[in-house]
Design a protein around this motif. Structure first.
Motif, PDB file in Angstrom:
ATOM      1  N   VAL A 237       0.822  -1.211   0.000  1.00 17.86           N
ATOM      2  CA  VAL A 237       0.000   0.000   0.000  1.00 17.86           C
ATOM      3  C   VAL A 237       0.859   1.267   0.000  1.00 17.86           C
ATOM      4  CG1 VAL A 237      -1.855   1.312   1.100  1.00 17.86           C
ATOM      5  CG2 VAL A 237      -1.903  -1.183   1.183  1.00 17.86           C
ATOM      6  N   ASN A 238       1.613   1.463   1.050  1.00 17.81           N
ATOM      7  CA  ASN A 238       2.385   2.710   1.140  1.00 17.81           C
ATOM      8  C   ASN A 238       3.542   2.716   0.152  1.00 17.81           C
ATOM      9  OD1 ASN A 238       1.629   2.336   4.462  1.00 17.81           O
ATOM     10  ND2 ASN A 238       1.145   4.231   3.386  1.00 17.81           N
ATOM     11  N   THR A 239       3.994   3.923  -0.133  1.00 19.89           N
ATOM     12  CA  THR A 239       5.147   4.092  -1.009  1.00 19.89           C
ATOM     13  C   THR A 239       6.418   4.061  -0.164  1.00 19.89           C
ATOM     14  OG1 THR A 239       3.817   5.410  -2.501  1.00 19.89           O
ATOM     15  CG2 THR A 239       6.208   5.668  -2.681  1.00 19.89           C
ATOM     16  N   PHE A 240       7.292   3.142  -0.505  1.00 20.19           N
ATOM     17  CA  PHE A 240       8.623   3.098   0.120  1.00 20.19           C
ATOM     18  C   PHE A 240       9.634   3.562  -0.917  1.00 20.19           C
ATOM     19  CE2 PHE A 240       6.194   0.467   2.920  1.00 20.19           C
ATOM     20  CZ  PHE A 240       6.816   0.558   4.158  1.00 20.19           C
ATOM     21  N   THR A 241      10.920   3.501  -0.570  1.00 19.95           N
ATOM     22  CA  THR A 241      11.945   3.862  -1.543  1.00 19.95           C
ATOM     23  C   THR A 241      13.021   2.777  -1.575  1.00 19.95           C
ATOM     24  OG1 THR A 241      13.077   5.145   0.174  1.00 19.95           O
ATOM     25  CG2 THR A 241      11.664   6.376  -1.322  1.00 19.95           C
ATOM     26  N   LEU A 242      13.713   2.722  -2.701  1.00 24.29           N
ATOM     27  CA  LEU A 242      14.852   1.813  -2.847  1.00 24.29           C
ATOM     28  C   LEU A 242      16.059   2.670  -3.201  1.00 24.29           C
ATOM     29  CD1 LEU A 242      13.208  -1.032  -4.992  1.00 24.29           C
ATOM     30  CD2 LEU A 242      13.698  -1.074  -2.533  1.00 24.29           C
ATOM     31  N   ASP A 367       7.853  10.111   1.988  1.00 21.22           N
ATOM     32  CA  ASP A 367       7.131  11.084   2.819  1.00 21.22           C
ATOM     33  C   ASP A 367       5.626  10.840   2.796  1.00 21.22           C
ATOM     34  OD1 ASP A 367       9.525  12.286   3.451  1.00 21.22           O
ATOM     35  OD2 ASP A 367       9.452  13.618   1.703  1.00 21.22           O
ATOM     36  N   ASP A 368       5.206   9.684   2.349  1.00 22.46           N
ATOM     37  CA  ASP A 368       3.789   9.271   2.405  1.00 22.46           C
ATOM     38  C   ASP A 368       3.255   9.514   3.821  1.00 22.46           C
ATOM     39  OD1 ASP A 368       1.579   7.636   2.916  1.00 22.46           O
ATOM     40  OD2 ASP A 368       2.294   5.984   1.675  1.00 22.46           O
ATOM     41  N   PRO A 369       2.261  10.412   3.967  1.00 17.50           N
ATOM     42  CA  PRO A 369       1.834  10.808   5.312  1.00 17.50           C
ATOM     43  C   PRO A 369       1.083   9.719   6.079  1.00 17.50           C
ATOM     44  CG  PRO A 369       0.519  11.938   3.653  1.00 17.50           C
ATOM     45  CD  PRO A 369       1.552  11.147   2.907  1.00 17.50           C
ATOM     46  N   LEU A 370       0.698   8.674   5.408  1.00 19.71           N
ATOM     47  CA  LEU A 370       0.098   7.545   6.125  1.00 19.71           C
ATOM     48  C   LEU A 370       1.217   6.667   6.660  1.00 19.71           C
ATOM     49  CD1 LEU A 370      -2.834   6.482   6.612  1.00 19.71           C
ATOM     50  CD2 LEU A 370      -2.304   4.784   4.883  1.00 19.71           C
ATOM     51  N   ALA A 444      19.995  11.131   1.779  1.00 13.41           N
ATOM     52  CA  ALA A 444      20.046  12.571   2.048  1.00 13.41           C
ATOM     53  C   ALA A 444      19.005  13.287   1.187  1.00 13.41           C
ATOM     54  CB  ALA A 444      21.448  13.102   1.773  1.00 13.41           C
ATOM     55  N   GLU A 445      17.761  13.210   1.623  1.00 12.22           N
ATOM     56  CA  GLU A 445      16.675  13.813   0.842  1.00 12.22           C
ATOM     57  C   GLU A 445      16.615  15.308   1.108  1.00 12.22           C
ATOM     58  OE1 GLU A 445      12.870  12.334   2.070  1.00 12.22           O
ATOM     59  OE2 GLU A 445      11.777  13.643   0.700  1.00 12.22           O
ATOM     60  N   LYS A 446      16.505  16.068   0.028  1.00 12.51           N
ATOM     61  CA  LYS A 446      16.398  17.516   0.209  1.00 12.51           C
ATOM     62  C   LYS A 446      14.932  17.852   0.446  1.00 12.51           C
ATOM     63  CE  LYS A 446      17.660  21.726  -2.105  1.00 12.51           C
ATOM     64  NZ  LYS A 446      18.022  22.312  -3.384  1.00 12.51           N
ATOM     65  N   VAL A 447      14.634  18.515   1.537  1.00 12.14           N
ATOM     66  CA  VAL A 447      13.245  18.821   1.857  1.00 12.14           C
ATOM     67  C   VAL A 447      13.101  20.307   2.124  1.00 12.14           C
ATOM     68  CG1 VAL A 447      11.338  18.326   3.435  1.00 12.14           C
ATOM     69  CG2 VAL A 447      13.012  16.555   2.967  1.00 12.14           C
ATOM     70  N   ALA A 448      12.090  20.939   1.502  1.00 13.34           N
ATOM     71  CA  ALA A 448      11.822  22.350   1.788  1.00 13.34           C
ATOM     72  C   ALA A 448      10.315  22.551   1.796  1.00 13.34           C
ATOM     73  CB  ALA A 448      12.461  23.243   0.736  1.00 13.34           C
ATOM     74  N   GLY A 449       9.813  23.415   2.626  1.00 15.69           N
ATOM     75  CA  GLY A 449       8.373  23.655   2.652  1.00 15.69           C
ATOM     76  C   GLY A 449       8.027  24.503   3.836  1.00 15.69           C
TER      77      GLY A 449
END
Ligand code: HEM
Length: 736
Positions: A237-242, A367-370, A444-449
Motif C-alpha cells: 500500500v504505502n510508497t517506500f523507496t529503494l 514522505d507518504d503521510p500515512l 540525504a533527501e532535500k526537503v523544503a516547505g
C-alpha cells in the motif's frame, strides 16, 4: 484438525532440507517437546505429585478447608488468571505460517539491499493474515480488508512489509486512523455489530471522507471476501523507496500475486460460513500446508525514478491511489511460499509483532503521510500489547546478531556481559557501524516547505481512481459490488446515511448510484455528480488472475454417498481427486460404515450431511447406485447440498443414476444432462449417464475442452466458479 492426505513432510524434508532455514534453528532453542518420560513440574522445576487435588485438611468422612499454603495450586491459578494479553487494537483475528523467500532476478539497478539483489539467498519468513475489524474470536469470512503482514528474517535484520489484500487505504493521513477504525468497529453505545462494516457509523465516515471513496469500492468488491488467504494478492500500500549502490533513489510499491489465482467466496456463502465454520480461512491455510500443497506468491515491485515523482496526475505518496499497471508495470523478481505451520499459536502467531519502520539498508521510507504515522504507531502499540522487550520474543528476534545499549525493562531476557552500557565508552565497545560495515545510512533527501496542517494539491482529487476501478470490473464483479452496497446500506437504519451514500455513488457512476438507490431506498440521482472518465486499467479485476495454471490442488471436493453407491465411480473419482492433490471429502447420510452396491466395497465417510455443509467445499461429485440415489433423493439436506452448490456457482459432477437426481434437484430446463455415455457439461454441471470401464480415469492435465468426464469436471473446478450461471440468471432461480 483433519489432514485428509498422508503427510508429505518426510518427502519434502528429504528434498528441501529443514524448512524455513535459520529461523527454524533459532526457534528450536526455545521449543520443548512433551513426552511420556517427562514429569509434571512447577515453573520453578519441582516435580508435582498431583494435578488434581488442592492441598486441604481432609480425612475419610470430611473434606475440610483448602490451604493457601499450596504453592502448586496457587501457581496454576495465578498462571491461568493472567493468560490473556490485550488483543491487537486492529487486525486482532489472524493466523500465520512460516516459509521462505527466494529472489530470482536481482534488482540491483534500483537497490543494494542483499535480500533484493542476492539470488543465491533463501530468506526465512513468517506471515500473519488477518481481518481488520473483528475481535480475536470473530469469524474469518466477514466482509473486510485482510492483513498480509510479512516478516523477512534477513541477514541484515528484520524487514517487515505490513501489507493488506487491497492496494489502497481509506485515509491519506495517519492522524485519521483512530477515526476510521472507531467508525468501523462496533458502535460505542451497544458494541454492535461485531466484525461488520454494515452499520451507520462506518458509512457515515465514508460519506464524510471523499478520500475513502476508492477504498470502499475495493472493500465492497469480491476482494473483501476472499476464498482463502492463499488466494489473495498482497499490497504494501504505502510508497517506500529503494536506494542503489550508486546512491540513486526510486519510489517503490510491493505487490504479491498468488500462484493459485485470486478468488473469492460468494457473499451468501461467506455469511453462512461465518456461522457454520468461523475458522474457515484458518483451517484452510493449515490444511493446505499439512497436506504439502504449499501456497506460493510472486513478489513484485513497481518502481518510479525519483526524477519522475511529479509526472503523474495523482500524488505517488497518496495511499488512496494505486499506480496503474499500464503506467508503472509490475516487475516480478522473486517468490515466497508458506511451508510450515506454527507449533503453538500464542508464542508465534499471537506474539508476532510487525512494524512498518523495520526496514533494512537499501530500502527507505517515503514522505507518504500515512506511512510516516504508521512508522510511529506499530512500535508504540507493541509496547502496550507485549511490553518493551517484545523484540526479544523468539518469533520476533532477528536471525542476525543484535548488540546495543538498550537495557532493562519488564521481562528482559538477554544477559549482556561487560562493564559499560553507554556509547562512547573508553573500551570502544559496540561502535556504530559504517556504511561499508552494513550500517543503515538515511538517504540525504532535500526537503523544503512550510510547516502546516495540510496536504499537497494532488491529494485533493478523490474520485478518478474510484471510477477507474469501477470501469475495470467485469459484469459479474459489478453485480457483486452493487449487491454488497445493497446489503451494507440496508443495515444502516439512519436514512441520512444511506441517502447521502447514494449521492456519493453518483460521483463514481450514475447507473451504480441509481441501482443501489432503488435497492436501499434513497432518492435515485437524476444525473452524475461528475462525468465518468471511462478509463480502465489492467490488474484491478480479479478475472485477470486465474492462477498460473489450471489446477484443483488443495480444493475440497465432496463425494456424496448412501448405502448402495456405485463403487467403481466412487473409487475412480476418489483416486483422481487425490492424484490432483485435491482433498476428497466423503459425505454420507451417516458417519458410520456405508456399503457399496452389491457389497463391492465400503467407506466410512469423513462427515455426514447434517454435520458438514456445501459451503465448506469447492465442488460436489455424486456417484450413481440405485439405492444410494433413492436414499439421497428422499433426503432434504442432500437436495439442499446440490441446490446450494448450484447457487454458489460450484462445479457439480454426477454419473449413472445420480444424473437424474441432480437434474431434478436443480430443475432448470436451461441445464441439460447426459443421456448416454457422452459427457455433458452444462453450466458447470458435468454428467455422464452410462459409465464404462476407464471412462472415469484421472485427468492429469486440466485443459479446456478435454473430452473425459474428469477432465471436464476438474476443468470447471479449476475455473473456481461457473460465472455463466450468474450471468444468465440461473443461480437466482434455485432456492438455497
Ligand atoms: C496502508 C495502510 C495500512 C495497512 C496496509 C495496515 C496493515 C496492518 C496489518 C497487516 C496489521 C496486522 C499485523 C499483524 O498481523 O500482527 C496491522 C496492525 C495494526 N495497524 Fe495497520 N495498516 C495500515 C494503516 C495503519 C495506520 C495508518 C495505523 C496507525 C496510524 C495502523 C496501526 C495499526 C496497529 C496499531 C496495528 C496493531 C498491531 C499489533 O498490535 O501488532 N495501521 N496493520
Amino acid at each position: 484438525m483433519a489432514s485428509y492426505l498422508p503427510s508429505m513432510e518426510k518427502v519434502q524434508h528429504a528434498v528441501l532440507g529443514p524448512r524455513g532455514g535459520d529461523k527454524v534453528a533459532d526457534l528450536q532453542k526455545e521449543t520443548k517437546e512433551m513426552s511420556d518420560k517427562a514429569r509434571l513440574t512447577t515453573d520453578y522445576g519441582v516435580k508435582q505429585t498431583s494435578a488434581d487435588d488442592w492441598l486441604k485438611i481432609v480425612n475419610n468422612d470430611k473434606t475440610g478447608p483448602m490451604l493457601l499454603e499450596d504453592p502448586f495450586a496457587r501457581e496454576r491459578i495465578h498462571r491461568f488468571d493472567h493468560e490473556r494479553i490485550p488483543e491487537r487494537v486492529v487486525h486482532a483475528r489472524g493466523s500465520g505460517a512460516f516459509g521462505k523467500f527466494k529472489l530470482f532476478e536481482s534488482a540491483e539497478d534500483v537497490t543494494f539491499a542483499p535480500i533484493l539483489t542476492d539470488t543465491s539467498r533463501e530468506t526465512p519468513i513468517f506471515i500473519r493474515f488477518s481481518t481488520v475489524l473483528g475481535s480475536r474470536g470473530s469469524a474469518d469470512t466477514v466482509r473486510d480488508v485482510r492483513g498480509f503482514a510479512i516478516k523477512f528474517y534477513t541477514q541484515e535484520g528484520n524487514w517487515d512489509i505490513v501489507a493488506n489484500n487491497i492496494p489502497v487505504f481509506f485515509i491519506q493521513d495517519a492522524i485519521k486512523f483512530p477515526d476510521v477504525i472507531h467508525a468501523g468497529k462496533p458502535e460505542p453505545h451497544n458494541e454492535v455489530p461485531q466484525a461488520q462494516t454494515a452499520h451507520n457509523n462506518f458509512w457515515d465516515f465514508q460519506y464524510n471522507h471523499t478520500e475513502a471513496t476508492h477504498m470502499f469500492m475495493w472493500a465492497m468488491s469480491d476482494r473483501g471476501i476472499p476464498r482463502s488467504y492463499r488466494m489473495m494478492q498482497g499490497f504494501g500500500v504505502n510508497t517506500f523507496t529503494l536506494i542503489n549502490a550508486k546512491g540513486e533513489r526510486h519510489f517503490v510499491k510491493f505487490i504479491f500475486t498468488p500462484e493459485l489465482g485470486v478468488h473469492s467466496l460468494i457473499w451468501d456463502e461467506a455469511l453462512k460460513l461465518a456461522g457454520q465454520d468461523p475458522d474457515f480461512h484458518r483451517k484452510d491455510l493449515w490444511e493446505a500446508i499439512e497436506n504439502g500443497v504449499f501456497p506460493k506468491w510472486k513478489f513484485g515491485i513497481q518502481v518510479i525514478p525519483e526524477a519522475d515523482e511529479h509526472k503523474f496526475d495523482f500524488d505517488i505518496l497518496d495511499a488512496t491511489k494505486i499506480w496503474p499497471e499500464d503506467l508503472v508495470p509490475v516487475r516480478y523478481i522473486g517468490e515466497f511460499e508458506l511451508n510450515r505451520n506454527p507449533d503453538e499459536f500464542f508464542p508465534q502467531t499471537e506474539q508476532v509483532a510487525f512494524c512498518t519502520s523495520h526496514i533494512v539498508p537499501g530500502i527507505g521510507f517515503s514522505d507518504d503521510p500515512l506511512l510516516q504515522g504508521r512508522n510511529f504507531s506499530y512500535f508504540d502499540t507493541q509496547l502496550s500489547r507485549l511490553g518493551i522487550n517484545w523484540q526479544e520474543l523468539p518469533i520476533n528476534r532477528p536471525v542476525c546478531p543484535v548488540m546495543n545499549f538498550n537495557r532493562d525493562g519488564a521481562m528482559r531476557h538477554t544477559i549482556t556481559k561487560g562493564t559499560v552500557n553507554y556509547w562512547p565508552n573508553r573500551f570502544e565497545k559496540v561502535k556504530p557501524a559504517t556504511h561499508e560495515e552494513g550500517g543503515y545510512v538515511e538517504y540525504a533527501e532535500k526537503v523544503a516547505g512550510i510547516k502546516a496542517r495540510a496536504r499537497s494539491a494532488k491529494f485533493k482529487e478523490h474520485f478518478a481512481q474510484a471510477q477507474l476501478f469501477w470501469n475495470s470490473m467485469s459484469a459479474v464483479e459489478k453485480n457483486h459490488i452493487i449487491n454488497a452496497l445493497g446489503f451494507e446500506l440496508d443495515h444502516c437504519e439512519d436514512p441520512v446515511v444511506y441517502e447521502r451514500m447514494v449521492t456519493r455513488l453518483a460521483d463514481i457512476d450514475l447507473g451504480l448510484a441509481q441501482t443501489v438507490a432503488e435497492m436501499v431506498g434513497g432518492e435515485p440521482p437524476k444525473e452524475a455528480s461528475r462525468p465518468n472518465h471511462g478509463r480502465k486499467a489492467p490488474g484491478l479485476s480479479q478475472t485477470e488472475f486465474p492462477g498460473s495454471k489450471p489446477t484443483i490442488a488443495s480444493r475440497r471436493i465432496a463425494i456424496l454417498v448412501a448405502d448402495g453407491y456405485d463403487q467403481v465411480a466412487y473409487s475412480a473419482a476418489y483416486a483422481a481427486i487425490s492424484a490432483g492433490l485435491a482433498i476428497p471429502l466423503v459425505i454420507g447420510t451417516k458417519r458410520s460404515k456405508i456399503v457399496a452396491a452389491g457389497g463391492a466395497g465400503s467407506t466410512t465417510p469423513h462427515h455426514h450431511l447434517e454435520g458438514f455443509r456445501s459451503t465448506m467445499v469447492d465442488a460436489i461429485f455424486i456417484p450413481g447406485g440405485v439405492d444410494s440415489i433413492r436414499a439421497l433423493s428422499k433426503n432434504g439436506r442432500a437436495l439442499h447440498w446440490i441446490r446450494e452448490a448450484f447457487g454458489h456457482l460450484k462445479a457439480i459432477g454426477a454419473t449413472g443414476e445420480a444424473v437424474d437426481f441432480v437434474n431434478k434437484a436443480i430443475g432448470l430446463p436451461a441445464v441439460s444432462v447426459s443421456e448416454s455415455a457422452e459427457v455433458q457439461d452444462s453450466y458447470g454441471v458435468v454428467t455422464m449417464r452410462e459409465t464404462k470401464p476407464g471412462s472415469l480415469s484421472e485427468a492429469v492435465d486440466i485443459v479446456k475442452g478435454g473430452a473425459g468426464f474428469m477432465e471436464k469436471f476438474f476443468h470447471n473446478i479449476a475455473q473456481h466458479r461457473c460465472w455463466a450461471r450468474e450471468l444468465d440468471g440461473l443461480h437466482s432461480q434455485v432456492a438455497y
